[in-house]
Motif scaffolding. Structure first.
Motif, short mmCIF file in Angstrom:
data_model
loop_
_atom_site.label_atom_id
_atom_site.label_comp_id
_atom_site.label_asym_id
_atom_site.label_seq_id
_atom_site.Cartn_x
_atom_site.Cartn_y
_atom_site.Cartn_z
N ALA A 13 0.85 -1.20 0.00
CA ALA A 13 0.00 0.00 0.00
C ALA A 13 0.88 1.24 0.00
O ALA A 13 0.92 2.00 0.97
CB ALA A 13 -0.93 -0.01 1.20
N ARG A 14 1.57 1.46 -1.09
CA ARG A 14 2.54 2.56 -1.15
C ARG A 14 1.87 3.93 -1.06
O ARG A 14 2.41 4.86 -0.50
CB ARG A 14 3.34 2.45 -2.44
N HIS A 15 0.67 4.07 -1.64
CA HIS A 15 0.02 5.38 -1.72
C HIS A 15 -0.79 5.70 -0.46
O HIS A 15 -0.85 6.85 -0.05
CB HIS A 15 -0.86 5.46 -2.97
N ASN A 16 -1.43 4.69 0.12
CA ASN A 16 -2.24 4.93 1.32
C ASN A 16 -2.09 3.75 2.28
O ASN A 16 -2.95 2.88 2.35
CB ASN A 16 -3.71 5.12 0.94
N PRO A 17 -0.99 3.70 3.05
CA PRO A 17 -0.75 2.58 3.95
C PRO A 17 -1.84 2.38 4.99
O PRO A 17 -2.05 1.25 5.46
CB PRO A 17 0.59 2.95 4.62
N LEU A 33 -2.89 8.84 17.35
CA LEU A 33 -2.61 9.58 18.57
C LEU A 33 -1.28 10.33 18.46
O LEU A 33 -1.17 11.50 18.87
CB LEU A 33 -2.57 8.62 19.77
N LEU A 34 -0.28 9.67 17.90
CA LEU A 34 1.01 10.33 17.72
C LEU A 34 0.90 11.49 16.74
O LEU A 34 1.50 12.55 16.94
CB LEU A 34 2.05 9.32 17.22
N SER A 35 0.12 11.27 15.68
CA SER A 35 -0.06 12.32 14.68
C SER A 35 -0.77 13.53 15.27
O SER A 35 -0.42 14.68 14.97
CB SER A 35 -0.84 11.77 13.48
N SER A 36 -1.76 13.29 16.11
CA SER A 36 -2.49 14.40 16.74
C SER A 36 -1.59 15.19 17.68
O SER A 36 -1.87 16.35 17.98
CB SER A 36 -3.71 13.87 17.50
N SER A 71 4.32 12.39 13.45
CA SER A 71 3.74 11.54 12.42
C SER A 71 4.76 10.87 11.51
O SER A 71 4.44 10.45 10.42
CB SER A 71 2.78 12.37 11.56
N GLN A 72 6.03 10.78 11.92
CA GLN A 72 7.03 10.12 11.10
C GLN A 72 6.66 8.65 10.89
O GLN A 72 6.14 8.00 11.80
CB GLN A 72 8.42 10.23 11.73
N LEU A 73 6.98 8.13 9.72
CA LEU A 73 6.55 6.81 9.31
C LEU A 73 6.98 5.71 10.28
O LEU A 73 6.19 4.85 10.65
CB LEU A 73 7.08 6.50 7.91
N LEU A 74 8.24 5.76 10.71
CA LEU A 74 8.78 4.69 11.55
C LEU A 74 8.81 5.05 13.03
O LEU A 74 9.46 4.35 13.82
CB LEU A 74 10.18 4.33 11.07
N LEU A 75 8.11 6.11 13.42
CA LEU A 75 8.16 6.54 14.81
C LEU A 75 7.59 5.49 15.76
O LEU A 75 8.18 5.20 16.81
CB LEU A 75 7.41 7.86 14.99
N LEU A 76 6.45 4.90 15.40
CA LEU A 76 5.82 3.94 16.31
C LEU A 76 6.70 2.71 16.55
O LEU A 76 6.93 2.35 17.72
CB LEU A 76 4.45 3.53 15.79
#
Length: 249
Positions: free
Chosen positions: A40-44, A58-61, A65-70
């Motif tokens: 799902a490259r366009h919308n994971p 929750l992290l984004s709020s 919101s970095q991809l590998l943060l979680l």
């Protein structure tokens, strides 16, 4: 002799150590995150596991919101846990293999529990049609990746985070440790089951799926208390893959 026993380290205690859990967890995280990027490259978010999506939201709020943060946060928690407990920086291959074997064995046990649950449910409500029973996946690659994510991030959310929090809350109300553990397992299992029926993409509620997921949540919580976080993740992911991919008729 005593020093030799300490340095030898038996499997049962070694498998519970945070560094062993982290090394066991890394391949599951890598498979899931790589699978999400490839499929799902366009919308994971379309194929992310629900717990993964909620925690990322929750992290984004909070502006993170970095991809590998979680996954990095999960790894960081286990590393901090390892530093606090002051265990040696040593991981045994035989422990990792044993954790994999134990995870599969416990997953097979949960499959058997599910079969017994289904028989009991049908005996109590014989008129329930088969399509209302617990429906599992179609066995495609996207589903398989999602199951791995469920094993990792549902256990992070419901066992690694919520179970200790619930345990502390019950201890604040002066429950004995054993009863606090039991109440934490049961209450988070209920939340775990309910979470699958909440939200726009949630499963339609029926008593069979809810009761089995509550039982499975209790099973996972018991493994978390008795065998540690790594094997809980492995059991959950192995169970989902067994029933959703390998055992699909």
């Amino acid at each position: 002799m005593n020093n030799q026993i300490v340095t030898t380290n038996d499997y049962w205690s070694d498998a519970r150590k945070p560094l062993s859990c982290l090394m066991f967890l890394l391949p599951w995280i890598a498979v899931y995150e790589a699978g999400i990027l490839m499929l799902a490259r366009h919308n994971p978010d379309e194929i992310r596991n629900g717990a993964d999506y909620w925690m990322r939201s929750l992290l984004s709020s909070a502006g993170l919101s970095q991809l590998l943060l979680l996954p990095l946060l999960v790894i960081g928690v286990l590393l901090v846990w390892h530093l606090v407990t002051k265990h040696p920086w040593h991981v045994r291959l035989e422990t990792q293999l044993g954790m994999l074997a134990e995870s599969v064995l416990l997953a097979v046990t949960l499959v058997a529990v599910g079969q017994v649950h289904q028989l009991l449910f049908l005996s109590l409500q014989p008129g329930v049609p088969d399509e209302q029973l617990l429906t599992l996946a179609t066995g495609n690659l996207t589903r398989a990746v999602s199951y791995v994510g469920a094993g990792v991030y549902e256990e992070v959310m419901f066992r690694l985070l919520l179970v200790p929090l619930a345990f502390l809350v019950f201890r604040m109300f002066e429950f004995p440790k054993k009863w606090a553990a039991v109440m934490a397992a049961l209450s988070t299992a209920f939340i775990f089951a309910l979470a699958h029926h909440v939200g726009p993409s949630a499963d339609a509620f029926n008593l069979f799926t809810f009761s089995f997921r509550a039982a499975a949540g209790t099973f996972f919580a018991a493994i978390f208390f008795l065998r540690g976080f790594g094997i809980t993740v492995g059991c959950h992911a192995a169970y989902d893959l067994l029933v959703g991919v390998f055992l699909v008729a």
